[in-house]
Scaffold this motif. Structure first.
Motif, PDB file in Angstrom:
ATOM      1  N   GLU A 298      19.243  33.385  57.442  1.00  0.00           N
ATOM      2  CA  GLU A 298      19.232  34.732  57.361  1.00  0.00           C
ATOM      3  C   GLU A 298      18.239  35.432  56.709  1.00  0.00           C
ATOM      4  OE1 GLU A 298      21.729  32.544  56.761  1.00  0.00           O
ATOM      5  OE2 GLU A 298      23.500  33.275  57.337  1.00  0.00           O
ATOM      6  N   LEU A 299      17.650  34.952  55.693  1.00  0.00           N
ATOM      7  CA  LEU A 299      16.595  35.272  54.966  1.00  0.00           C
ATOM      8  C   LEU A 299      15.231  35.120  55.800  1.00  0.00           C
ATOM      9  CD1 LEU A 299      15.230  36.183  52.349  1.00  0.00           C
ATOM     10  CD2 LEU A 299      14.903  34.035  51.623  1.00  0.00           C
ATOM     11  N   THR A 300      15.240  33.927  56.569  1.00  0.00           N
ATOM     12  CA  THR A 300      13.752  34.071  57.433  1.00  0.00           C
ATOM     13  C   THR A 300      13.885  35.124  58.493  1.00  0.00           C
ATOM     14  OG1 THR A 300      13.941  31.505  57.219  1.00  0.00           O
ATOM     15  CG2 THR A 300      12.717  32.223  59.072  1.00  0.00           C
ATOM     16  N   GLU A 301      14.956  35.093  59.368  1.00  0.00           N
ATOM     17  CA  GLU A 301      14.979  36.381  60.209  1.00  0.00           C
ATOM     18  C   GLU A 301      14.646  37.525  59.484  1.00  0.00           C
ATOM     19  OE1 GLU A 301      18.680  34.311  63.042  1.00  0.00           O
ATOM     20  OE2 GLU A 301      19.198  35.971  61.329  1.00  0.00           O
ATOM     21  N   ALA A 302      15.116  37.788  58.601  1.00  0.00           N
ATOM     22  CA  ALA A 302      14.999  39.402  58.112  1.00  0.00           C
ATOM     23  C   ALA A 302      13.485  39.432  57.524  1.00  0.00           C
ATOM     24  CB  ALA A 302      15.904  39.595  56.718  1.00  0.00           C
ATOM     25  N   MET A 303      12.930  38.310  56.863  1.00  0.00           N
ATOM     26  CA  MET A 303      11.491  38.649  56.243  1.00  0.00           C
ATOM     27  C   MET A 303      10.596  38.576  57.448  1.00  0.00           C
ATOM     28  SD  MET A 303      11.599  36.528  52.685  1.00  0.00           S
ATOM     29  CE  MET A 303       9.984  37.463  52.142  1.00  0.00           C
ATOM     30  N   THR A 304      10.601  37.474  58.405  1.00  0.00           N
ATOM     31  CA  THR A 304       9.629  37.554  59.592  1.00  0.00           C
ATOM     32  C   THR A 304      10.001  38.823  60.691  1.00  0.00           C
ATOM     33  OG1 THR A 304      11.134  36.212  60.944  1.00  0.00           O
ATOM     34  CG2 THR A 304       9.852  34.882  59.593  1.00  0.00           C
ATOM     35  N   TYR A 305      11.139  39.447  60.622  1.00  0.00           N
ATOM     36  CA  TYR A 305      11.217  40.632  61.401  1.00  0.00           C
ATOM     37  C   TYR A 305      10.288  41.566  60.744  1.00  0.00           C
ATOM     38  CZ  TYR A 305      13.216  44.972  63.309  1.00  0.00           C
ATOM     39  OH  TYR A 305      13.303  46.131  63.879  1.00  0.00           O
ATOM     40  N   THR A 323      13.571  26.903  50.040  1.00  0.00           N
ATOM     41  CA  THR A 323      13.122  28.064  50.719  1.00  0.00           C
ATOM     42  C   THR A 323      12.536  27.265  52.194  1.00  0.00           C
ATOM     43  OG1 THR A 323      12.573  29.322  49.040  1.00  0.00           O
ATOM     44  CG2 THR A 323      11.631  29.814  50.971  1.00  0.00           C
ATOM     45  N   PRO A 324      13.059  27.742  53.206  1.00  0.00           N
ATOM     46  CA  PRO A 324      12.310  27.541  54.350  1.00  0.00           C
ATOM     47  C   PRO A 324      10.921  27.444  54.673  1.00  0.00           C
ATOM     48  CG  PRO A 324      14.386  28.964  54.867  1.00  0.00           C
ATOM     49  CD  PRO A 324      13.903  28.983  53.676  1.00  0.00           C
ATOM     50  N   ARG A 325      10.264  26.548  54.960  1.00  0.00           N
ATOM     51  CA  ARG A 325       8.740  26.233  54.946  1.00  0.00           C
ATOM     52  C   ARG A 325       8.418  27.638  55.977  1.00  0.00           C
ATOM     53  NH1 ARG A 325       5.898  21.775  53.332  1.00  0.00           N
ATOM     54  NH2 ARG A 325       7.387  20.058  52.659  1.00  0.00           N
ATOM     55  N   GLU A 326       8.929  27.950  56.682  1.00  0.00           N
ATOM     56  CA  GLU A 326       8.308  29.117  57.544  1.00  0.00           C
ATOM     57  C   GLU A 326       8.246  30.544  56.612  1.00  0.00           C
ATOM     58  OE1 GLU A 326      11.974  27.990  60.017  1.00  0.00           O
ATOM     59  OE2 GLU A 326      11.332  27.161  58.141  1.00  0.00           O
ATOM     60  N   ILE A 327       8.769  30.452  55.718  1.00  0.00           N
ATOM     61  CA  ILE A 327       8.677  31.848  54.619  1.00  0.00           C
ATOM     62  C   ILE A 327       8.090  31.520  53.417  1.00  0.00           C
ATOM     63  CG2 ILE A 327      10.237  33.219  55.768  1.00  0.00           C
ATOM     64  CD1 ILE A 327      12.438  32.423  53.884  1.00  0.00           C
ATOM     65  N   TRP A 328       7.446  30.266  53.039  1.00  0.00           N
ATOM     66  CA  TRP A 328       6.769  30.049  51.808  1.00  0.00           C
ATOM     67  C   TRP A 328       5.552  30.874  51.657  1.00  0.00           C
ATOM     68  CZ3 TRP A 328       5.968  23.889  50.903  1.00  0.00           C
ATOM     69  CH2 TRP A 328       7.153  23.464  50.764  1.00  0.00           C
ATOM     70  N   GLN A 329       5.094  31.500  52.890  1.00  0.00           N
ATOM     71  CA  GLN A 329       3.912  32.326  52.571  1.00  0.00           C
ATOM     72  C   GLN A 329       4.285  33.563  51.641  1.00  0.00           C
ATOM     73  OE1 GLN A 329       2.847  34.256  56.263  1.00  0.00           O
ATOM     74  NE2 GLN A 329       4.503  33.122  57.092  1.00  0.00           N
ATOM     75  N   PHE A 330       5.570  33.880  51.869  1.00  0.00           N
ATOM     76  CA  PHE A 330       5.866  35.118  51.256  1.00  0.00           C
ATOM     77  C   PHE A 330       6.290  34.827  49.663  1.00  0.00           C
ATOM     78  CE2 PHE A 330       7.078  35.571  55.999  1.00  0.00           C
ATOM     79  CZ  PHE A 330       6.322  36.450  56.266  1.00  0.00           C
ATOM     80  N   SER A 331       6.492  33.717  49.149  1.00  0.00           N
ATOM     81  CA  SER A 331       6.956  33.403  47.984  1.00  0.00           C
ATOM     82  C   SER A 331       5.994  33.713  47.044  1.00  0.00           C
ATOM     83  CB  SER A 331       7.380  31.705  48.202  1.00  0.00           C
ATOM     84  OG  SER A 331       8.170  31.492  46.819  1.00  0.00           O
TER      85      SER A 331
END
Length: 374
Positions: A298-305, A323-331
């Motif tokens: 859910e977090l990945t979908e919202a942030m990448t959107y 945290t999923p690796r796909e959104i590490w860039q946002f951490s």
């Protein structure tokens, strides 16, 4: 980290604000002297000592203080009439803030600093008007928090104006629920200041009004917040939106992200924030707690959107291993240094230097997915 200590007061009839010195800087107003107290004390407003009471020529003092090791040369403190010494500004920290009031017109389920129903605005205003001129001009960032800072009324704007004048190069981040700005005169007054280095951090917890109102425990809060956001945007006030991640916000998280993009695209930044186990949270844990490893999708979908549509997003108060690796860039490393810790298993982690770590309160509750990367 200790931010407050207490000793036995003597000759203190009103709160005293000043910069700490250990004797090497006569510009300091608060002298810490455990040994060899100087004879010439005219430079100092108050003397602090861990010793038992000694003759200080009727100078305001606090003695028998158990610990002052947390204080450094140049720190700003307030010495209260009851002997409590509170740190107002830490010279060696990037995480400094001014508490404008502990009063609030919301009562959020997960509030980390529950509001107190007391009129503290005059006391805190007087403290801050003395503090702001002492803050170094090279201060990079200063936070403003509450309670709800706007409940200080005219004092809110007076303190902002003082900061704008005294600290023109400082970035100022003010946490507010935004509800007061539903009244156009409040937004207009702030807009008229043209305070370009000020950003308001305003929470929005759902695209559905009833859900947001339930989370903040205030009927009509959603409508006031959204109207306040529009009023502020009309006056070009910089806005950050904040979303705390918990059981109440997660089911509609993607819908909220879409609502933000379609209705609040003027937001300069959107911050998704991990839950702090502090304040009201332990009492509402059954309504709030969900392990971060369970909401990665859910977090990945919202942030990448939001990111895909060009909105700047960040993830605060999180650990890389949950945290999923796909959104590490946002951490981001967002937890204030005075309450930021790591657990024992983190000592062996190769990613520790890149991780945001934990709130100190996480010793009571944290993810079962914590693990060290090799």
């Amino acid at each position: 980290m200790l931010l407050k200590t207490k000793g036995i007061p003597s000759e203190i009839n009103a709160p005293i604000v000043g910069r700490v010195t250990f004797g090497s800087d006569t510009k300091g107003e608060v002298l810490i002297a455990n040994e060899n107290i100087p004879m010439h004390l005219q430079h100092y407003k108050v003397i602090l000592s861990s010793n038992q009471k000694v003759s200080l020529f009727d100078k305001p003092s606090v003695y028998s203080i158990p610990d002052v090791s947390h204080l450094c040369e140049g720190d700003i403190v307030v010495v209260n009439t009851d002997g409590v010494i509170s740190t107002l500004y830490r010279i060696n920290s990037p995480h400094n803030f001014l508490l404008f009031t502990e009063r609030c017109n919301s009562n959020c389920l997960m509030c980390s600093q529950p509001p107190r129903d007391k009129d503290d605005t005059d006391y805190l205003y007087n403290i801050h008007t003395q503090t702001i001129p002492l803050i170094p001009k090279d201060c990079m960032e200063l936070g403003i928090t509450g309670g709800e800072p706007t409940l200080s009324g005219d004092k809110f704007f007076k303190l902002l104006a003082q900061i704008q004048t005294q600290l023109p190069d400082t970035e100022v981040h003010c946490l507010t629920n935004g509800r007061s700005f539903a009244w156009p005169n409040m937004a207009d007054k702030l807009g008229d200041m043209s305070f370009k280095r000020l950003m308001l951090g305003i929470p929005i917890y759902s695209d559905y009004h009833a859900q947001h109102d339930y989370i903040v425990q205030a009927k009509g809060a959603f409508d006031q917040t959204v109207q306040g956001l529009y009023n502020l945007a009309r006056r070009n006030v910089r806005i950050e939106l904040r979303i705390v991640l918990h059981k109440q916000t997660l089911p509609r998280l993607l819908k909220l992200a879409k609502f933000i993009y379609k209705n609040l695209p003027f937001a300069e930044h959107v911050a998704f924030m991990g839950l702090e186990h502090q304040g009201y949270t332990p009492y509402n844990l059954d309504k709030l707690w969900i392990d971060p490893i369970e909401y990665g999708k859910e977090l990945t979908e919202a942030m990448t959107y939001l990111s895909d549509f060009g909105m700047t997003t960040s993830l605060y108060n999180s650990q890389l291993c949950t945290t999923p690796r796909e959104i590490w860039q946002f951490s981001k490393k967002s937890i204030s240094d005075w309450k930021n810790i790591f657990h024992e298993e983190c000592n062996q982690c190769s990613m520790k230097n890149d991780c945001g770590g934990f709130f100190a309160s996480s010793v009571f509750k944290h993810s079962k997915g914590i693990k060290a990367f090799s």
